[in-house]
Scaffold this active site. Sequence first.
Site, PDB file in Angstrom:
ATOM      1  N   ALA A   1      -3.730   7.591  -5.176  1.00 39.46           N
ATOM      2  CA  ALA A   1      -2.336   7.168  -5.289  1.00 39.46           C
ATOM      3  C   ALA A   1      -2.368   5.712  -5.734  1.00 39.46           C
ATOM      4  O   ALA A   1      -2.665   4.817  -4.942  1.00 39.46           O
ATOM      5  CB  ALA A   1      -1.639   7.311  -3.946  1.00 39.46           C
TER       6      ALA A   1
ATOM      7  N   GLY B   1       0.832  -1.207   0.000  1.00 40.29           N
ATOM      8  CA  GLY B   1       0.000   0.000   0.000  1.00 40.29           C
ATOM      9  C   GLY B   1       0.858   1.246   0.000  1.00 40.29           C
ATOM     10  O   GLY B   1       2.068   1.172  -0.237  1.00 40.29           O
ATOM     11  N   ASN B   2       0.249   2.374   0.245  1.00 36.67           N
ATOM     12  CA  ASN B   2       1.023   3.613   0.332  1.00 36.67           C
ATOM     13  C   ASN B   2       0.383   4.537   1.359  1.00 36.67           C
ATOM     14  O   ASN B   2      -0.664   4.213   1.920  1.00 36.67           O
ATOM     15  CB  ASN B   2       1.135   4.277  -1.045  1.00 36.67           C
ATOM     16  CG  ASN B   2      -0.222   4.609  -1.619  1.00 36.67           C
ATOM     17  OD1 ASN B   2      -0.931   5.457  -1.105  1.00 36.67           O
ATOM     18  ND2 ASN B   2      -0.605   3.898  -2.680  1.00 36.67           N
ATOM     19  N   ARG B   3       1.012   5.671   1.615  1.00 36.43           N
ATOM     20  CA  ARG B   3       0.593   6.512   2.747  1.00 36.43           C
ATOM     21  C   ARG B   3      -0.528   7.495   2.406  1.00 36.43           C
ATOM     22  O   ARG B   3      -0.910   8.298   3.263  1.00 36.43           O
ATOM     23  CB  ARG B   3       1.800   7.285   3.284  1.00 36.43           C
ATOM     24  CG  ARG B   3       2.762   6.390   4.047  1.00 36.43           C
ATOM     25  CD  ARG B   3       3.959   7.186   4.516  1.00 36.43           C
ATOM     26  NE  ARG B   3       3.595   8.283   5.379  1.00 36.43           N
ATOM     27  CZ  ARG B   3       4.351   9.378   5.562  1.00 36.43           C
ATOM     28  NH1 ARG B   3       5.494   9.496   4.918  1.00 36.43           N
ATOM     29  NH2 ARG B   3       3.963  10.327   6.370  1.00 36.43           N
ATOM     30  N   SER B   4      -1.065   7.432   1.215  1.00 36.33           N
ATOM     31  CA  SER B   4      -2.128   8.377   0.875  1.00 36.33           C
ATOM     32  C   SER B   4      -3.329   8.191   1.819  1.00 36.33           C
ATOM     33  O   SER B   4      -3.781   7.069   2.037  1.00 36.33           O
ATOM     34  CB  SER B   4      -2.569   8.139  -0.570  1.00 36.33           C
ATOM     35  OG  SER B   4      -3.763   8.831  -0.821  1.00 36.33           O
TER      36      SER B   4
END
Length: 415
Positions: free
Chosen positions: A278, A205-208
């Site tokens: 994102a 995943g990512n931090r968005s």
Amino acid sequence: MNIVLGVSGGIAAYKAVMVVRLLVEAGHDVQVVPTDDALRFVGKPTWEAISRHPVTTSVHENVAEVRHVALGQRADLVVVAPATANTLARMAAGIADSLLGTTLLATQAPVLVAPAMHTQMWQHPATQANVATLRARSVEFIGPDDGRLTGADSGPGRMSEPDQIAARAMEILARRTVKRDLMGVTLLVSAGGTREPIDPVRFIGNRSSGRQGVAIAAAAAARGAEVVLLAASIEEAILAEVVGCPEVRIERVWTAAELQNAADREAPGADVIVMAAAVSDYRVAEMRETKMRKEETAGTQLTLALIENPDILAGLVRSRRPGQLIVGFAAETAENQQALLELGRQKLARKGADLLAVNAVGWSQGFESAENTLYVLAAGGELVSTAGGSKREAADGLLDAIVPRLSRRVLSTAE
Ligand code: CTP
């Protein structure tokens, strides 16, 4: 602005005190109208002190002021928090045997309701029918949330948190004062980070956080647009800003592939597309059907094979229909503003979008923050606006850059 806060008799009445406080602190004039039952939970002196106004429950007090209709007529917004099952039933039936009842019948202002009751009462067909009746009359709902209730039980029925209720109330008020320059426009916006599964329990995943995209959806709805929000991974509390908004249709997606399918399906109906999500550039080549175990790789280096995801934005640009405006996002780590914009210009040229909103991110910048600055680049690479402040203000700044670029066809339908 003038807000009436109706309070009905439930334990959550104590949380409504904080709603009043937040609204008063934001500069609004709040008149509290409790039901008699509500006063068993929180007494008049508390409401009077916190709202800085005298409080009555009866239609027979201050008759000369015609208070039973005056409050509703003056109101810019009526909030009912907490709304018990009984109050919802009375509202649905139009019963006016209390000051709150008459106020609700006399008002033409928007009404926001925050229900609070036990799960069984909330789920009862009678309550659900009342909710449907009220929704059909454009009453807005916030919550109830799922969580711990008064007793040992938990489930849906818990009143939304005071800060969320106050934020929604202010959002509704903002909608009344903002320009309605997106009437008749359909805006498709994606938000949040995609998640690419590795196995049934893990993902990339990512931090968005999705805050900026949700703010764009809320701002566009406030300005009159019909909004389709493709919501990837976003916390419920952030999404709450638009849950229940009649102008926003939310579709949940998780992976880039799901986002692509949803975007391809919704794009033909959109006048404006904003890709704020994102999107993970890669997905795991072979997703495992069972959990990966450490014994399989213990003592060695684990290598995950990744394959590239399609570029959704570039695909949308390729299949755009005439007059459709497409906006991309770029979250970049850069030394300074000049380098940031240069990265943005390169990305804009690669993607072929009409506008690109560039923002700076870093270990301690961009993601969790409620503030943002968006540098908006136009197709030729020129900086057309710098929209900063809260994520909502940044969203409005971006919409200000979008509106003059909408095709004449879209704007003429909007008029
Ligand atoms: N985007 C997309 N599909 C992808 C990746 C990105 O639609 N597979 C969109 C994003 O929603 C955003 C824009 O493209 O609007 C830029 O995303 P970003 O990740 O910054 O772009 P990339 O092309 O992946 O470039 P980078 O090499 O910087 O990761």
